[in-house]
Design a protein around this motif. Structure first.
Motif, PDB file in Angstrom:
ATOM      1  N   ARG A 380       0.894  -1.024   0.323  1.00 20.92           N
ATOM      2  CA  ARG A 380       0.106   0.027   0.149  1.00 20.92           C
ATOM      3  C   ARG A 380       0.923   1.120  -0.707  1.00 20.92           C
ATOM      4  O   ARG A 380       0.281   1.705  -0.579  1.00 20.92           O
ATOM      5  N   ALA A 381       1.981   1.187   0.603  1.00 25.96           N
ATOM      6  CA  ALA A 381       2.715   2.278   0.702  1.00 25.96           C
ATOM      7  C   ALA A 381       3.364   2.661  -0.581  1.00 25.96           C
ATOM      8  O   ALA A 381       3.677   3.787  -1.314  1.00 25.96           O
ATOM      9  N   MET A 382       3.305   1.897  -1.460  1.00 26.26           N
ATOM     10  CA  MET A 382       4.518   2.034  -3.021  1.00 26.26           C
ATOM     11  C   MET A 382       3.178   2.390  -3.504  1.00 26.26           C
ATOM     12  O   MET A 382       3.879   3.198  -4.677  1.00 26.26           O
ATOM     13  N   VAL A 384       0.526   3.930  -3.145  1.00 30.05           N
ATOM     14  CA  VAL A 384       0.239   5.487  -1.928  1.00 30.05           C
ATOM     15  C   VAL A 384       1.410   6.314  -2.584  1.00 30.05           C
ATOM     16  O   VAL A 384       1.563   7.954  -2.874  1.00 30.05           O
ATOM     17  N   LEU A 385       2.336   6.015  -2.028  1.00 34.70           N
ATOM     18  CA  LEU A 385       3.522   6.783  -3.204  1.00 34.70           C
ATOM     19  C   LEU A 385       4.226   6.960  -4.702  1.00 34.70           C
ATOM     20  O   LEU A 385       4.452   8.577  -4.679  1.00 34.70           O
ATOM     21  N   GLY A 386       3.559   6.551  -5.665  1.00 37.09           N
ATOM     22  CA  GLY A 386       4.197   6.658  -6.705  1.00 37.09           C
ATOM     23  C   GLY A 386       2.752   7.237  -7.333  1.00 37.09           C
ATOM     24  O   GLY A 386       2.947   8.347  -8.010  1.00 37.09           O
ATOM     25  N   SER A 387       1.576   7.497  -6.315  1.00 40.52           N
ATOM     26  CA  SER A 387       0.184   8.503  -6.428  1.00 40.52           C
ATOM     27  C   SER A 387       0.984   9.780  -5.678  1.00 40.52           C
ATOM     28  O   SER A 387       1.311  10.770  -7.260  1.00 40.52           O
ATOM     29  N   LEU A 388       1.347  10.089  -5.061  1.00 41.52           N
ATOM     30  CA  LEU A 388       2.662  11.406  -4.282  1.00 41.52           C
ATOM     31  C   LEU A 388       3.497  12.037  -5.587  1.00 41.52           C
ATOM     32  O   LEU A 388       3.665  13.019  -5.676  1.00 41.52           O
ATOM     33  N   LEU A 389       4.146  11.054  -5.939  1.00 45.04           N
ATOM     34  CA  LEU A 389       5.042  11.107  -6.886  1.00 45.04           C
ATOM     35  C   LEU A 389       4.886  12.042  -8.315  1.00 45.04           C
ATOM     36  O   LEU A 389       5.159  12.841  -8.909  1.00 45.04           O
ATOM     37  N   ALA A 404       7.915  -1.828  -9.087  1.00 47.28           N
ATOM     38  CA  ALA A 404       8.342  -1.937  -8.154  1.00 47.28           C
ATOM     39  C   ALA A 404       7.415  -3.030  -7.308  1.00 47.28           C
ATOM     40  O   ALA A 404       7.699  -4.013  -6.926  1.00 47.28           O
ATOM     41  N   MET A 405       6.453  -2.610  -7.056  1.00 42.84           N
ATOM     42  CA  MET A 405       5.304  -2.693  -6.757  1.00 42.84           C
ATOM     43  C   MET A 405       4.674  -3.798  -7.180  1.00 42.84           C
ATOM     44  O   MET A 405       4.299  -5.200  -6.296  1.00 42.84           O
ATOM     45  N   ALA A 406       4.535  -4.396  -8.482  1.00 42.09           N
ATOM     46  CA  ALA A 406       3.760  -4.640  -9.168  1.00 42.09           C
ATOM     47  C   ALA A 406       4.899  -6.068  -9.755  1.00 42.09           C
ATOM     48  O   ALA A 406       4.074  -6.987  -9.410  1.00 42.09           O
ATOM     49  N   VAL A 407       5.786  -5.902  -8.923  1.00 44.42           N
ATOM     50  CA  VAL A 407       6.838  -7.009  -9.298  1.00 44.42           C
ATOM     51  C   VAL A 407       7.129  -7.741  -8.135  1.00 44.42           C
ATOM     52  O   VAL A 407       6.824  -9.278  -7.745  1.00 44.42           O
ATOM     53  N   GLU A 408       7.348  -6.903  -7.118  1.00 50.14           N
ATOM     54  CA  GLU A 408       7.294  -7.766  -5.684  1.00 50.14           C
ATOM     55  C   GLU A 408       5.783  -7.791  -4.929  1.00 50.14           C
ATOM     56  O   GLU A 408       6.134  -8.665  -3.905  1.00 50.14           O
ATOM     57  N   HIS A 409       4.489  -7.176  -5.913  1.00 45.82           N
ATOM     58  CA  HIS A 409       3.398  -8.343  -5.119  1.00 45.82           C
ATOM     59  C   HIS A 409       2.902  -8.661  -5.819  1.00 45.82           C
ATOM     60  O   HIS A 409       1.315  -7.865  -6.374  1.00 45.82           O
ATOM     61  N   PRO A 410       2.932  -9.124  -6.298  1.00 44.55           N
ATOM     62  CA  PRO A 410       2.041  -9.446  -8.348  1.00 44.55           C
ATOM     63  C   PRO A 410       0.672  -9.965  -7.840  1.00 44.55           C
ATOM     64  O   PRO A 410      -0.470 -10.147  -8.420  1.00 44.55           O
ATOM     65  N   GLY A 411       0.103 -10.924  -6.732  1.00 50.52           N
ATOM     66  CA  GLY A 411      -0.674 -10.620  -6.207  1.00 50.52           C
ATOM     67  C   GLY A 411      -1.901 -10.313  -5.598  1.00 50.52           C
ATOM     68  O   GLY A 411      -2.914 -10.562  -4.877  1.00 50.52           O
TER      69      GLY A 411
END
Length: 788
Positions: A380-382, A384-389, A404-411
């Motif tokens: 969730r932090a990743m 939100v961070l993407g949206s803020l950036l 990176a979020m999609a790679v690390e958290h595919p499920g």
């Protein structure tokens, strides 16, 4: 639904009892198990509004009836207004919204006002009835006195008053004011649990327990809560209220830590979807205990901790995140983007428009750099961070973190939207910065992960098409063809993929180092054509015509053009057909002339390219023969084969109003070799004036002047040839040799310095006996023979 005021008028137009009848109907509806929460609340609102207007109207048979209606109104405000949807428990122990808090407070205050008025009226009624000697009282007076004393004064009024006071003190007051109100509530509720029946008795015990707890009487409060919880008529909400009252009792007696421990012990009792509302209330109670003692991290952790249980109960993860964020945002925080705040607090406030998005992003990045972040919270932090950036106009970083979020958290449920957002940012960045290697690398990586990791994503074929286009744009044609071929048959992008892939196949057969032969391109195009619909097949056919022409199979190309049904072509394709006819007509001057004229009139960019190509090829073909054989073609040959193309090119340039010096020079050469020297000079003066000092323009002008042949024209031509002969030998050897020849021919025509002609020719022969080509050599030889 008829408005309450209208209902009141309708009911009271018949009789006061008409209002009561409607109130009874609404009361029955409120208690029904067959209606939902919204209908129940609507019924309550209508009942309160209807009775309120009746009280304002004052149309009652006697004071006793008005008093009863007032107490009934207060009871609905408290028992219904605070009981429905557990509003009372929410304002006591939960995390009410501003609207809930305001609604509850207004009902409590209104009820207390009604109860104060009713208490006076009941006491007055009792006093007046007691003035009548007992032996003289009528049966109605005895009944009213009994009602006033035992039901209203001794039971209903103190119970409702205690309920209002306890809620007001616990939810809206503090310190000394709360203590005074709780003491007053205790006076009202004392002994009521024995005088009341059913659930009211259990509720009275709970109210008494809460007042005792706030007054520091721990053991008595415990006993009261225990009595309420085990009462045979206690509802599940009364049991929960008693248990939460025990939490309050432990907070007063042992502090926040003991209270939190007691509240945590309740959670296991309320598992499953049917208990979610009560479970939420307990967690809210725990978080409130932390928050009120300044432990914001513990408060946010309490809300965060309920995520697995809520998801396991069947709630959507996004809905759970919204529930948690709404609560965390209510914590008393001055700067929601401060780096020392818990990560959960930062995430809850990140969507606010009034925050510094850049500062918030840096705070979240600092948390992400720390080890030990829980897996789902990191995801969730990743996000939100993407949206803020993005909000901070840092698209490269945004795309990178979302990737990176999609790679690390595919499920994760939002990994698909995350990789799509990353792809949009990365592609846009690469297109805006085509020479930036970092953007290109990121775009390739994101698209590759999107296509390989999310084959079933809705809209994936659109991404496949976009990725293929990006690969083609970057020069990775073979990669683009592989991606084009992954577009699913039947998808909206399928036909486009076939056509665009066909374009790339044709491009592989072109250029200085073609990857495939034109014949191989034809075979590949045939295979792609077979997969498409009728419209797609036509589009591929047009590409196949080009491939056939480039494979020197003009006859087959012409046959394919003839086979196309022009009625099925769009305007662009019809124009393109004429261009292809022009290319197919090589070797047939009449057909080329007709096609070139048609193409020129269509005023399309590709038409100009085709005419220029045909004109260039015709000039080159005739020139090659002259250079090789030494036999110059008659002007009539050029007028037949070149002039129609030159005129078509001239028409196209004029109609398109474009500046194309290369095409303009082709026009000039075509006009000159066709004997139209004056027209050639006029065209150069107008269209090529900006390039009048270029070697090719100077040479064409000199050739035209030399052909026209007046003394002045020959003199001007001589000056140009001398100029070209000084600089052109290495840059343009053919023009240099023509310049050498024309200078000597001019001397011969003007009969000047003719004694220099033969020695100069012998000198040139000594330097290079080819003399620039067979056509130029033959002219030198003729000139030498005349001046031996």
């Amino acid at each position: 639904m008829i408005g309450p005021s209208v209902l009141l008028l309708v009911c009271m137009a018949l009789a006061p009892e008409g209002v009561q009848e409607r109130l009874d109907e609404l009361g029955t509806l409120m208690r029904s198990e067959r209606i939902g929460k919204t209908q129940r609340l609507d019924a309550l609102d209508e009942r309160l509004a209807l009775r309120g207007e009746a009280l304002d109207a004052g149309e009652f048979a006697n004071d006793a009836e008005r008093t009863r209606w007032r107490i009934d109104q207060a009871e609905d405000m408290l028992m219904g207004g605070l009981g429905f949807d557990r509003l009372g428990l929410v304002v006591l122990h939960g995390h009410p919204t501003a609207r809930q808090s305001t609604d509850a407070r207004s009902r409590i205050d209104a009820a207390l006002s009604l109860l104060d008025e009713s208490s006076i009226e009941v006491e007055q009624g009792i006093f007046e009835l007691e003035q009548v000697r007992a032996s003289n009282r009528s049966s109605l007076q005895r009944e009213m006195l009994l009602h006033y004393r035992e039901k209203e004064r001794d039971r209903r009024l103190p119970f409702l008053r205690a309920m209002a006071l306890v809620h007001r003190a616990e939810a809206y007051e503090d310190r000394d004011l709360r203590t005074r109100t709780m003491r007053e509530a205790l006076d009202s509720v004392e002994g009521l649990d024995e005088r009341l029946d059913g659930a009211s008795s259990a509720r009275a015990s709970w109210l008494r327990g809460l007042a005792l707890a706030r007054l520091g009487r721990y053991e008595e409060a415990e006993e009261a809560f225990r009595t309420a919880a085990v009462h045979p008529s206690a509802t599940p909400d009364i049991v929960l209220a008693a248990r939460l009252g025990g939490v309050v009792n432990r907070e007063v007696q042992g502090g926040v830590t003991r209270a939190v421990r007691a509240a945590n012990s309740l959670l296991d009792r309320y598992e499953g979807r049917q208990q979610v509302a009560r479970y939420l209330l307990i967690v809210d109670c725990i978080a409130n205990l932390h928050s009120e003692s300044g432990r914001l991290e513990e408060a946010s952790a309490a809300w965060n901790g309920m995520r697995p249980d809520l998801v396991a109960s069947g709630f959507e993860p996004d809905a759970v995140d919204a529930i948690i964020a709404d609560r965390i945002r209510m914590l008393p925080i001055e700067d929601p983007s401060a780096t020392d705040l818990p990560l959960a607090v930062l995430l809850a406030h990140a969507s606010r428009e009034d925050i510094d998005a850049g500062k918030m992003a840096e705070s979240i990045q600092a948390h992400l750099a720390e080890p030990g972040i829980e897996h789902s919270e990191k995801a969730r932090a990743m996000l939100v961070l993407g949206s803020l950036l993005v909000r901070s106009d840092r698209p490269f970083e945004a795309a990178s973190i979302l990737h990176a979020m999609a790679v690390e958290h595919p499920g994760h449920s939002r990994s698909g939207p995350a990789i799509e957002q990353a792809a949009r940012l990365a592609v846009r960045g690469h297109l805006s910065n085509p020479s930036d290697a970092d953007w290109r690398q990121l775009s390739d990586a994101v698209l590759d992960h999107l296509l390989s990791g999310y084959p079933d994503l809705e809209g994936i074929d659109a991404w496949r098409l976009a990725a293929a286009r990006m690969a083609a744009r970057d020069g990775r044609v073979q990669d683009s063809l592989v991606i084009y071929d992954t577009v699913s048959p039947g998808a909206g992008e399928y036909e486009s993929a076939i056509v665009e892939g066909a374009v790339q196949v044709l491009s592989l057969s072109r250029g200085e180092a073609p990857a495939i032969a034109p014949g191989d391109a034809v075979e590949s195009l045939k295979k792609r054509r077979s997969r498409g619909n009728e419209t797609t097949q036509v589009a591929v056919d047009l590409l196949m015509v080009e491939a056939l022409i480039e494979d020197e199979r003009a006859e087959e190309a012409a046959d394919l053009v003839k086979s196309l049904d022009e009625r099925s072509l769009d305007e662009t394709q019809r124009s393109r057909i004429e261009t292809l006819r022009l290319r197919c007509a090589a070797g047939d001057p009449a057909a080329m002339a007709a096609a070139a004229s048609t193409v020129a009139g269509q005023r399309r960019p590709e038409g100009g390219v085709a005419i220029a190509s045909a004109l260039r090829d015709a000039l080159a073909r005739l020139s090659e023969v002259e250079q090789r054989t030494g036999v110059e073609h008659a002007q009539s040959v050029y007028r037949d084969e070149v002039l129609p193309l030159a005129e078509a090119m001239q028409e196209w340039l004029g109609g398109m109003n474009v500046d194309d010096p290369e095409a303009g020079l082709l026009v000039v050469e075509g006009l000159r070799k066709s004997g139209r020297h004056a027209e050639a000079i006029e065209f150069m003066t107008g269209s090529l004036s900006d390039r009048r000092d270029s070697g090719q323009v100077l040479f064409e002008r000199a050739e035209c002047l030399h052909a026209l042949g007046s003394e002045d024209q020959l003199a001007e031509a001589m000056g140009i040839y001398r100029r070209l002969s000084r600089v052109e030998r290495e840059q343009a050897p053919r023009r240099w040799w023509w310049s050498q020849l024309r200078m000597l021919e001019t001397l011969s025509l003007l009969d000047r310095n003719v004694d220099q002609i033969a020695p100069r020719i012998r000198q040139l022969l000594a330097e290079d006996d080819s003399l620039g080509g067979a056509d130029i050599r033959r002219r030198f030889e003729n000139l030498l023979a005349r001046h031996q």
